[in-house]
Structures are given as structure tokens and as C-alpha cells.
Write a protein that holds these residues in place. Structure first.
Motif, short mmCIF file in Angstrom:
data_model
loop_
_atom_site.label_atom_id
_atom_site.label_comp_id
_atom_site.label_asym_id
_atom_site.label_seq_id
_atom_site.Cartn_x
_atom_site.Cartn_y
_atom_site.Cartn_z
N MET A 121 3.10 -6.65 30.00
CA MET A 121 3.65 -7.34 28.83
C MET A 121 3.92 -8.80 29.15
O MET A 121 3.75 -9.67 28.30
N LEU A 122 4.31 -9.08 30.39
CA LEU A 122 4.54 -10.46 30.79
C LEU A 122 3.22 -11.24 30.81
O LEU A 122 3.16 -12.38 30.35
N GLU A 123 2.15 -10.63 31.31
CA GLU A 123 0.83 -11.30 31.28
C GLU A 123 0.40 -11.57 29.85
O GLU A 123 -0.14 -12.64 29.56
N LEU A 124 0.62 -10.61 28.96
CA LEU A 124 0.28 -10.82 27.55
C LEU A 124 1.08 -11.97 26.97
O LEU A 124 0.53 -12.85 26.30
N VAL A 152 -2.63 -19.56 24.72
CA VAL A 152 -3.59 -19.66 23.61
C VAL A 152 -2.95 -20.24 22.35
O VAL A 152 -3.59 -21.01 21.64
N VAL A 153 -1.70 -19.88 22.08
CA VAL A 153 -1.09 -20.21 20.78
C VAL A 153 -0.19 -21.44 20.84
O VAL A 153 -0.33 -22.35 20.02
N LEU A 162 -7.47 -13.12 20.78
CA LEU A 162 -6.24 -13.80 20.36
C LEU A 162 -6.57 -15.09 19.61
O LEU A 162 -6.00 -15.38 18.57
N ALA A 163 -7.50 -15.86 20.16
CA ALA A 163 -7.88 -17.12 19.51
C ALA A 163 -8.43 -16.85 18.11
O ALA A 163 -8.17 -17.62 17.18
#
Length: 176
Positions: free
Chosen positions: A109-112, A119-120, A162-163
Motif C-alpha cells: 500500500m505504501l508503494e501504491l 503520477v498524480v 493510473l495515468a
């Protein structure tokens, strides 16, 4: 505690598979069973409580990304286009299943959270909150059967997916 605990959801999914097979046996219906793992992409509900949509919406709106626990629990995420390709392969096939459709690549979850931040919105803060007692430490689909039967495997990498969903979320959240 929510009525929708992992155990309740698992039981519901298993019951649906049993009912599907009962209809197949009783009425001769042609059926397929797929087990869908974490899926993300454009048009997701902004407030559905799923981790990807939560993190993306938080980052877009300038809120801190909320990670529960120490962030070391893992999940696997597949882009919606990969899910659809897998489901079409199963529907076009001649075997009932069940087939796991998901992405076996694992992320903590930390990597996400860090990837969403990259990305955002690089200025987004990551904060930690107490985890729930029923949060599994690991979820990873075994897609061997899908790969062996149909040659299927996910194609879209998490960063690329994600992008693709960010523009949709920005438009619906009215953020530039």
C-alpha cells in the motif's frame, strides 16, 4: 464494524458460484465463472472506498493520501481493459471455470501511495492511520489457469493505468 467484511464478501461470492453451477446442472445453461480481482480505471465511482480510487482522488484534490497500518500489506491491481480482455477470452472459451482474472504483480500500500503521488501530485503528503483488524496482509491472484488455457495475462502496468484514469478523475472532480 461494516457488514461487508472480507469473510461476508467471500461467502457471497462462493454462494454465487454454487448457484451458477446449480443452474448449469439443473437447466443445462451455458455458464462461465470468473473471479475478478482488484480492478481500476476511468469511470470508477469516486467514493467507492477502493484504495486506488481513494488515493487518486485524494492526490488530485490536494488531500493527504491515507495509508492504513504500516503500508506493508500487499494488493494486486489490474486495469479495466485487461479485465475485459480476460472475461471475453473466458466467454469465448468452452470451459466453465472458475478462472482468476487479475494481475499477479504485487504492490504494498505504501508503494501504491508513492506511485500515485509520483503520477498524480508530487506535493501530496502520505499519512498513516490505524488499520482495521480484518485487513488481509496479502492478496495475489494465481492466473496460471487463464494463462495456460487462453494465453491471457494482464498487459497494462500500474503506472500507465493510473495515468489513464487521472484525466477522467480530474474532469469529474472539477480539478485542473
Amino acid at each position: 464494524m461494516s457488514a461487508y467484511t472480507p469473510a461476508v464478501l467471500c461467502t457471497g461470492k462462493r454462494a454465487a458460484e454454487c448457484l451458477t453451477m446449480d443452474y448449469h446442472r439443473e437447466h443445462g445453461l451455458e455458464v462461465r465463472i470468473v473471479r475478478i480481482f482488484n480492478t481500476y480505471g476511468p469511470k470508477m465511482a469516486l467514493d467507492d472506498g477502493r484504495v486506488v480510487s481513494n488515493f487518486v482522488a485524494q492526490a488530485i484534490t490536494g488531500q493527504p493520501i491515507t495509508v492504513y497500518g504500516n503500508g506493508q500489506q500487499t494488493r494486486s491491481f489490474q486495469y479495466v481493459d485487461d479485465l475485459i480482455a480476460g472475461m471475453v477470452a473466458v466467454m469465448d472459451g468452452d470451459e466453465i471455470g472458475p478462472f482468476n482474472i487479475g494481475n499477479p504483480g504485487e504492490f504494498t500500500m505504501l508503494e501504491l501511495a508513492q506511485l500515485v503521488k509520483e503520477v498524480v501530485n508530487p506535493n501530496t503528503e502520505i499519512v498513516f492511520r490505524e488499520n482495521t483488524a480484518d485487513d488481509p496482509t496479502r492478496r495475489r491472484p494465481d492466473i496460471t489457469k487463464m494463462h495456460n488455457k487462453f494465453g491471457w495475462e494482464p498487459k497494462i502496468q500500474l503506472k500507465d493505468g493510473l495515468a489513464r484514469m487521472v484525466d477522467d478523475f480530474k474532469q469529474r472532480l472539477h480539478v485542473e
